[in-house]
Design an enzyme around this catalytic site. Sequence first.
Site, PDB file in Angstrom:
ATOM      1  N   ALA A 183      -2.058  13.072  -2.302  1.00  0.00           N
ATOM      2  CA  ALA A 183      -3.108  12.056  -2.151  1.00  0.00           C
ATOM      3  C   ALA A 183      -2.508  10.667  -2.313  1.00  0.00           C
ATOM      4  CB  ALA A 183      -4.241  12.296  -3.143  1.00  0.00           C
ATOM      5  N   SER A 240      -0.695   9.955  -5.821  1.00  0.00           N
ATOM      6  CA  SER A 240      -0.367   8.698  -5.164  1.00  0.00           C
ATOM      7  C   SER A 240       1.114   8.349  -5.359  1.00  0.00           C
ATOM      8  CB  SER A 240      -1.281   7.594  -5.701  1.00  0.00           C
ATOM      9  OG  SER A 240      -1.216   6.443  -4.916  1.00  0.00           O
ATOM     10  N   PRO A 272      -2.282   4.669   0.668  1.00  0.00           N
ATOM     11  CA  PRO A 272      -2.379   3.398  -0.061  1.00  0.00           C
ATOM     12  C   PRO A 272      -3.791   2.816  -0.044  1.00  0.00           C
ATOM     13  CG  PRO A 272      -1.406   3.045   2.101  1.00  0.00           C
ATOM     14  CD  PRO A 272      -1.544   4.522   1.945  1.00  0.00           C
ATOM     15  N   ILE A 273      -4.157   2.157  -1.134  1.00  0.00           N
ATOM     16  CA  ILE A 273      -5.400   1.398  -1.249  1.00  0.00           C
ATOM     17  C   ILE A 273      -5.067   0.059  -1.895  1.00  0.00           C
ATOM     18  CG2 ILE A 273      -6.935   3.403  -1.367  1.00  0.00           C
ATOM     19  CD1 ILE A 273      -6.889   3.171  -4.400  1.00  0.00           C
ATOM     20  N   GLY A 329      -1.201   7.463 -10.280  1.00  0.00           N
ATOM     21  CA  GLY A 329      -0.493   6.553  -9.377  1.00  0.00           C
ATOM     22  C   GLY A 329      -0.434   5.144  -9.927  1.00  0.00           C
ATOM     23  N   LYS A 388       0.907  -0.654   8.386  1.00  0.00           N
ATOM     24  CA  LYS A 388       2.225  -1.139   7.959  1.00  0.00           C
ATOM     25  C   LYS A 388       2.652  -0.492   6.644  1.00  0.00           C
ATOM     26  CE  LYS A 388       3.108  -5.544   8.332  1.00  0.00           C
ATOM     27  NZ  LYS A 388       2.978  -7.019   8.218  1.00  0.00           N
TER      28      LYS A 388
END
Length: 267
Positions: A111, A89, A114-115, A56, A129
């Site tokens: 998977a 991601s 978001p991080i 990702g 959001k």
Amino acid sequence: VLAFPALNAQAQSSSAVAIQFEGPLTQAWSLYLDRALELAQQEEAELLIIELNTPGGSTDQMQALVQTIRSSSVPIVIYVSPAGAHAGSAGTLITLAGHVAAMAPETAIGAASPIDSSGQDLNETLDRKVKEILKADARALAERRGPDAVALAEATIEDAIAATADEALSAGMIDFVANDMADLLAQLDGFEVSVLGESKTLSTNNLTINQQEMNFLEQLLNIVVSPVIVFGLLTLGVQLLLIEFRTPGGWIAGFLGVCCLAVAMYG
């Protein structure tokens, strides 16, 4: 003499350009993709194949790639490979953006929750959001594949669900499970895709693959985003500037220090 132009045209139309997206997303990928698409258009290639294996990356870079893929006049095939590869991601939405999506056996997709840039969870408001806009993007890309594909695409974002190649195929999230490039081309022959709103039937029998590697600049830009490289360049740049300040009158240390810091800041 009149036969040669026809033969040349046939040769041009029976080719495909292939590139590889390997590792975390970087800005170099956009340059790489743009160059490959330009070549595909020049060669009147039947399609462009992106072999994808990524954990990702940033949503900004993902969205730039998705926009380029969806606006392409050349059909783009996203092929998650080889065995053991992931479209993790942001790679999930890149796969969904392809005019055709395929995976090799023993690969995975999903998977996509978001991080932040440090790998930590977002705060509750920001998390909601970001998830909502990513789910909207996923719905827009997956709706042509049916409700099961939409549900799985949303679950990869909302619940960090991951799916195997067979599970993704069963849900309609991808079009094919292909053992290798030859198997992929065999399954693509006669497959109908929609490109910029127009239907096109792919002809991949006896297709010649034009494999394009990253050029020097793209490789360099791809490397300097590594945290280890960035830290090393920052440290070296500061040390070189200190040497310049302590022994003024020269220019080599100062010049190299500024170059190191500039490249580190880009990274």
